[in-house]
Design an enzyme around this catalytic site. Structure first.
Site, PDB file in Angstrom:
ATOM      1  N   HIS A 118       0.811  -1.218   0.000  1.00 54.07           N
ATOM      2  CA  HIS A 118       0.000   0.000   0.000  1.00 54.07           C
ATOM      3  C   HIS A 118       0.845   1.269   0.000  1.00 54.07           C
ATOM      4  CE1 HIS A 118       0.477  -0.111   4.501  1.00 54.07           C
ATOM      5  NE2 HIS A 118       0.520   1.203   4.323  1.00 54.07           N
ATOM      6  N   ASP A 148       0.243  -7.585   1.520  1.00 48.83           N
ATOM      7  CA  ASP A 148       0.668  -6.194   1.671  1.00 48.83           C
ATOM      8  C   ASP A 148       2.188  -6.092   1.658  1.00 48.83           C
ATOM      9  OD1 ASP A 148       0.289  -3.488   1.826  1.00 48.83           O
ATOM     10  OD2 ASP A 148       0.050  -3.435   4.003  1.00 48.83           O
ATOM     11  N   SER A 227       4.870   2.698   7.933  1.00 46.51           N
ATOM     12  CA  SER A 227       4.407   1.467   7.304  1.00 46.51           C
ATOM     13  C   SER A 227       5.496   0.978   6.352  1.00 46.51           C
ATOM     14  CB  SER A 227       3.118   1.715   6.510  1.00 46.51           C
ATOM     15  OG  SER A 227       2.030   1.924   7.363  1.00 46.51           O
TER      16      SER A 227
END
Length: 383
Positions: A118, A148, A227
């Protein structure tokens, strides 16, 4: 004869004396307030005593260990910024606009960088910044949205940053201390600490995508921007990739999630080799919504086989899907367990498949018309 005011007024001199007293008090207080600093200075020492620094002493052992871990791991963590190409509807000119930022880490000496999918999703260009300030344009090697995970590559000709040491996630324990390094809100190379709050968590995916399974839950602060960064154990080994937070506001609320390193070790080598991750499969077709309806009708838990793919290992093992008979429509075989581990539905089936590799042989516990049996199936590449 005494004078009496016909209107009942008090004597004027009484009011005059009262107001004079009040005015005098107010003036005295104002003068006192005005000269208060001078009065304090008169009674205080003429020179303030110089302050000295209190010796701190040695750092605690856990502090020294945390500092050493950060200093050793920092060079392996990168900052990722992405841009997106946009076409102006009037001039039809194409220009690049910033899209987002995230973190990543050096995977190997070949310049591969691992991050979240993402972080780079929808981007047309990604720039990787190293801890020493060098910037590199990155190329996308491959991605697995179901996990992911994405792999980029940069061309580092000299002074190659070290790769993050790899750990394991099967032996993790709730309460174990861990460390997250990344770039939250664009703040360069930030360290947060916490513990493992829970294991084997799952998060629903976006519309049309499967849920992400076997996640590590942590209370270490994970925010937008870090992230894709590494989650490390106390030995500085990679045990996960910071991937998501649970927060209505978008800031860390004490519930963060990371993809475990054992999943990373299965996915990343495939992405580097072929650019995509191929899930192991049984060669059957299932549907989550229809499966829930069949569970309600039959009162049984498991996964109903809708269709068996021709030529698949499941067909060779004798599995049957939904079929029409003289009595009507008969549900397909019900898979209740894989290698002795029970499954409740389609999500559990996919999660157990993801723990294995293509070519592995699994033992399925199957029910058909009230009779239970076990079959061996060799996992094949999924579509």
């Amino acid at each position: 004869m005494a004078y009496h005011d016909p209107y009942g007024h008090a004597a004027p001199d009484r009011f005059l004396r009262r107001w004079l007293v009040i005015t005098a008090c107010i003036a005295a207080l104002m003068l006192l307030w005005q000269f208060l600093p001078a009065i304090e200075a008169w009674f205080s020492p003429q020179q303030a005593a110089e302050r000295t620094v209190t010796p701190r002493g040695d750092l605690a052992a856990d502090e020294r260990a945390t500092i050493e871990l950060f200093e050793k791991s920092r060079d392996s963590v990168v900052y990722i910024s992405t841009t997106q190409l946009v076409r102006d509807v009037w001039t039809r000119n194409v220009f690049s606009v910033p899209r987002g930022t995230g973190s990543g880490f050096i995977w190997d000496d070949a310049g591969h960088v691992v991050t979240n999918f993402h972080v780079i999703q929808g981007a047309s260009q990604a720039t990787v910044k190293l801890a020493d300030g060098r910037d590199y344009q990155a190329a996308l090697v491959g991605a697995s949205p179901a996990h992911d995970i994405a792999v980029l590559k940069i061309g580092v000709g000299f002074k190659r940053p070290p790769a993050v040491p790899i750990g394991t996630s099967t032996d993790l324990k709730v309460g174990q201390k861990l460390f997250a390094i990344g770039n939250p809100f664009g703040l360069d190379w930030t360290l947060t600490t916490g513990i493992i709050s829970a294991l084997d968590r799952s998060l629903p995916g976006d519309a049309g995508s499967p849920s992400i399974e076997h996640l590590i839950q942590t209370d270490a602060a994970i925010n937008p921007g870090n992230s894709g960064g590494p989650l490390l154990d106390s030995a500085g080994r990679l045990i996960g990739i910071n991937t998501a937070i649970y927060s209505p506001s978008g800031a860390s609320a004490g519930i963060g999630f990371a993809v475990p390193v054992d999943t990373v070790m299965r996915v990343v080598p495939q992405l580097i080799k072929s650019g995509k991750y191929v899930r192991p499969a049984l060669g059957i077709e299932v549907d989550e919504q229809l499966n829930l309806r069949l569970q309600m009708i039959t009162g049984r838990r498991g996964v109903f086989v809708l269709l068996v793919q021709p030529g698949s290992a499941s067909q060779r093992a004798g599995l049957l899907g939904i079929r029409a008979t003289q009595e009507g429509i008969v549900p397909g075989d019900l898979i209740t367990a894989i290698d002795g581990k029970s499954i409740d539905g389609v999500t559990g089936l996919l999660a157990q498949m993801d723990d294995r590799r293509v070519g592995d042989i699994v033992v399925l516990s199957v029910e058909r018309e009230g009779k239970a049996r076990e079959v061996r199936v060799e996992l094949q590449p999924g579509t």
